[in-house]
Motif scaffolding. Sequence first.
Motif, PDB file in Angstrom:
ATOM      1  N   SER A  59       0.850  -1.186   0.000  1.00  0.00           N
ATOM      2  CA  SER A  59       0.000   0.000   0.000  1.00  0.00           C
ATOM      3  C   SER A  59       0.884   1.234   0.000  1.00  0.00           C
ATOM      4  O   SER A  59       2.082   1.155   0.295  1.00  0.00           O
ATOM      5  CB  SER A  59      -0.935   0.005   1.224  1.00  0.00           C
ATOM      6  N   ALA A  60       0.298   2.376  -0.333  1.00  0.00           N
ATOM      7  CA  ALA A  60       1.070   3.603  -0.468  1.00  0.00           C
ATOM      8  C   ALA A  60       1.769   3.968   0.831  1.00  0.00           C
ATOM      9  O   ALA A  60       1.231   3.785   1.928  1.00  0.00           O
ATOM     10  CB  ALA A  60       0.164   4.753  -0.918  1.00  0.00           C
ATOM     11  N   GLU A  61       2.990   4.476   0.713  1.00  0.00           N
ATOM     12  CA  GLU A  61       3.766   4.888   1.872  1.00  0.00           C
ATOM     13  C   GLU A  61       3.131   6.113   2.520  1.00  0.00           C
ATOM     14  O   GLU A  61       2.746   7.063   1.841  1.00  0.00           O
ATOM     15  CB  GLU A  61       5.201   5.217   1.443  1.00  0.00           C
TER      16      GLU A  61
ATOM     17  N   ILE B  51      16.795   1.974  -6.861  1.00  0.00           N
ATOM     18  CA  ILE B  51      15.931   3.109  -7.215  1.00  0.00           C
ATOM     19  C   ILE B  51      15.164   3.535  -5.977  1.00  0.00           C
ATOM     20  O   ILE B  51      14.498   2.716  -5.343  1.00  0.00           O
ATOM     21  CB  ILE B  51      14.941   2.741  -8.338  1.00  0.00           C
ATOM     22  N   LYS B  52      15.250   4.806  -5.635  1.00  0.00           N
ATOM     23  CA  LYS B  52      14.545   5.331  -4.468  1.00  0.00           C
ATOM     24  C   LYS B  52      13.775   6.574  -4.868  1.00  0.00           C
ATOM     25  O   LYS B  52      14.351   7.562  -5.332  1.00  0.00           O
ATOM     26  CB  LYS B  52      15.536   5.668  -3.343  1.00  0.00           C
ATOM     27  N   TYR B  53      12.444   6.542  -4.708  1.00  0.00           N
ATOM     28  CA  TYR B  53      11.580   7.671  -5.051  1.00  0.00           C
ATOM     29  C   TYR B  53      11.360   8.564  -3.833  1.00  0.00           C
ATOM     30  O   TYR B  53      11.377   8.093  -2.694  1.00  0.00           O
ATOM     31  CB  TYR B  53      10.229   7.182  -5.573  1.00  0.00           C
ATOM     32  N   ASP B  54      11.152   9.837  -4.091  1.00  0.00           N
ATOM     33  CA  ASP B  54      10.816  10.799  -3.050  1.00  0.00           C
ATOM     34  C   ASP B  54       9.300  10.970  -3.054  1.00  0.00           C
ATOM     35  O   ASP B  54       8.743  11.614  -3.962  1.00  0.00           O
ATOM     36  CB  ASP B  54      11.507  12.137  -3.307  1.00  0.00           C
ATOM     37  N   PRO B  55       8.581  10.425  -2.064  1.00  0.00           N
ATOM     38  CA  PRO B  55       7.112  10.442  -2.092  1.00  0.00           C
ATOM     39  C   PRO B  55       6.506  11.808  -1.806  1.00  0.00           C
ATOM     40  O   PRO B  55       5.288  11.961  -1.913  1.00  0.00           O
ATOM     41  CB  PRO B  55       6.736   9.431  -1.005  1.00  0.00           C
TER      42      PRO B  55
ATOM     43  N   CYS C 277      13.327  11.049  -8.044  1.00  0.00           N
ATOM     44  CA  CYS C 277      13.959   9.810  -7.595  1.00  0.00           C
ATOM     45  C   CYS C 277      15.465   9.868  -7.768  1.00  0.00           C
ATOM     46  O   CYS C 277      15.993  10.717  -8.502  1.00  0.00           O
ATOM     47  CB  CYS C 277      13.388   8.599  -8.340  1.00  0.00           C
ATOM     48  N   SER C 278      16.136   8.964  -7.077  1.00  0.00           N
ATOM     49  CA  SER C 278      17.588   8.798  -7.186  1.00  0.00           C
ATOM     50  C   SER C 278      17.874   7.381  -7.659  1.00  0.00           C
ATOM     51  O   SER C 278      17.196   6.426  -7.239  1.00  0.00           O
ATOM     52  CB  SER C 278      18.274   9.050  -5.838  1.00  0.00           C
ATOM     53  N   VAL C 279      18.883   7.249  -8.523  1.00  0.00           N
ATOM     54  CA  VAL C 279      19.273   5.955  -9.069  1.00  0.00           C
ATOM     55  C   VAL C 279      20.752   5.741  -8.784  1.00  0.00           C
ATOM     56  O   VAL C 279      21.579   6.609  -9.102  1.00  0.00           O
ATOM     57  CB  VAL C 279      19.011   5.876 -10.592  1.00  0.00           C
ATOM     58  N   TRP C 280      21.067   4.608  -8.162  1.00  0.00           N
ATOM     59  CA  TRP C 280      22.459   4.261  -7.876  1.00  0.00           C
ATOM     60  C   TRP C 280      22.852   3.049  -8.704  1.00  0.00           C
ATOM     61  O   TRP C 280      22.208   1.997  -8.641  1.00  0.00           O
ATOM     62  CB  TRP C 280      22.648   3.935  -6.399  1.00  0.00           C
ATOM     63  N   TYR C 281      23.938   3.191  -9.484  1.00  0.00           N
ATOM     64  CA  TYR C 281      24.521   2.060 -10.205  1.00  0.00           C
ATOM     65  C   TYR C 281      25.579   1.425  -9.297  1.00  0.00           C
ATOM     66  O   TYR C 281      26.610   2.031  -9.009  1.00  0.00           O
ATOM     67  CB  TYR C 281      25.150   2.511 -11.511  1.00  0.00           C
ATOM     68  N   LEU C 282      25.325   0.200  -8.850  1.00  0.00           N
ATOM     69  CA  LEU C 282      26.248  -0.488  -7.955  1.00  0.00           C
ATOM     70  C   LEU C 282      27.314  -1.239  -8.748  1.00  0.00           C
ATOM     71  O   LEU C 282      27.105  -1.568  -9.922  1.00  0.00           O
ATOM     72  CB  LEU C 282      25.489  -1.463  -7.060  1.00  0.00           C
ATOM     73  N   PRO C 283      28.473  -1.520  -8.148  1.00  0.00           N
ATOM     74  CA  PRO C 283      29.517  -2.292  -8.848  1.00  0.00           C
ATOM     75  C   PRO C 283      28.980  -3.649  -9.293  1.00  0.00           C
ATOM     76  O   PRO C 283      28.151  -4.257  -8.607  1.00  0.00           O
ATOM     77  CB  PRO C 283      30.612  -2.437  -7.782  1.00  0.00           C
TER      78      PRO C 283
END
Length: 448
Positions: A128-130, A342-346, A375-381
């Motif tokens: 459900s929505a945060e 991927i992390k969104y800013d609600p 949102c922020s996107v992180w490219y991991l090794p």
Amino acid sequence: LEGNDGMELALKYFNPFDNLLCILLGISFTVWFTLLLVFIIVPAIFGVSFGIRQLYMKTLLKIFEWATHRIERGAKDNNHLLYKPYSNGDGSNRDLDHASEFEMSDIFYFCRQGVESIMDDEVTKRFSAEELESWNLLTRSNYNFQHISLRLTVLWGLGVVIRYGFLLPLRVTLAFTGVGLLVVLTSIIGFLPNGRMKNFLSEQVHLMCYRICVRALTAIITYHDSENKPKNGGICVANHTSPIDVIILASDGCYAMVGQIHGGLMGVIQKSMVKACPHIWFERSEVKDRHLVAKRLSDHVEDKTKLPILIFPEGTCINNTSVMMFKKGSFEIGSTVYPVAIKYDPRFGDAFWNSSQFGMVNYLLRMMSSWAIVCSVWYLPPMTREEGEDAVQFANRVKAAIARQGGLVDLLWDGGLKRGKVKDTFKEEQQKLYSKMLVGTQEDRSRS
């Protein structure tokens, strides 16, 4: 024609007000599409930005801060709470381990745990929505909102006019433009012979169209550690919150998509895309054959000239507060895995798609009528399977890395619980846990 009949006919077909209205409409449409072309479509084609979206985001943050201050002050003055967090109660329970003999209160702990599992367990609330800590002037983000002040109500009404009167038509126009260009241009590229030129044009068209679609959501994306971006012949795995995850990632690099074959408009888009790029589409009967799916994925990654495969191993959308169990199929292939968090800013808009509550069209309209998608996107090794490590252990290691980088809760539960029942093995684990507590309590009593 002469006389009054001629004059009436002339006024009927040559009304100056109608002509003026047509001219004004023509000018409006011309200005509208010119602004779209100059400030949105052309920058999207070349991958540049004028900084308008960043300025827009900063302005929204200042408005939210002011609105939150007004809400808190109004709630205090009116002696009511806008947000009513769940409370465990004020009663205190005795520790079972230090009880000398059985009392009726000994069962309260287990009763409370059972009630909490029903009302606020760690699994179903991920579907459900945060819940937001502050109101972002979207009615659907706070159903407990009550009238506090005229200024705040006017600000909310002004926001409704801006979102539905200006932003929504703008975004719908951009969405149709991006999807239309994708279908037309990929269909044309499909007639070209296979080679470097076709691959180059296909990548440029995909990037251009996805960037236009990103602007249709007013998406403000921050990419981190781009040196770890997925490379050809690899597999990109990411946590899954929404169908727009694909657009978010594909606007910064090209991927080979994996999914079921659909009908209707989605089917037309899939058929046009596969002509220009080696995407992997499955029939529903093929998806059930896990070995056939693994074979096609293995054949794809063995060719180092093909684009990396984009996969969401959770298999369902989670509300971006946690990462649930990764299906092991993607990790049995033996290729290099490129994790992405991927992390969104609600605060600006909830990107989570609750497919059991909203259809795709309804969901997209909700996204396009939000303030923005940030949102922020992180490219991991890149990660590879270690010696002696099975596919499940490898999947859990990748999942833990994504959760740690994205600030998400790492859960072992299967996302399939969104539509299915809890497995008996999970129930047995909880039963063993409670039995250990009871046995331990009885042993302590016997010793005393």
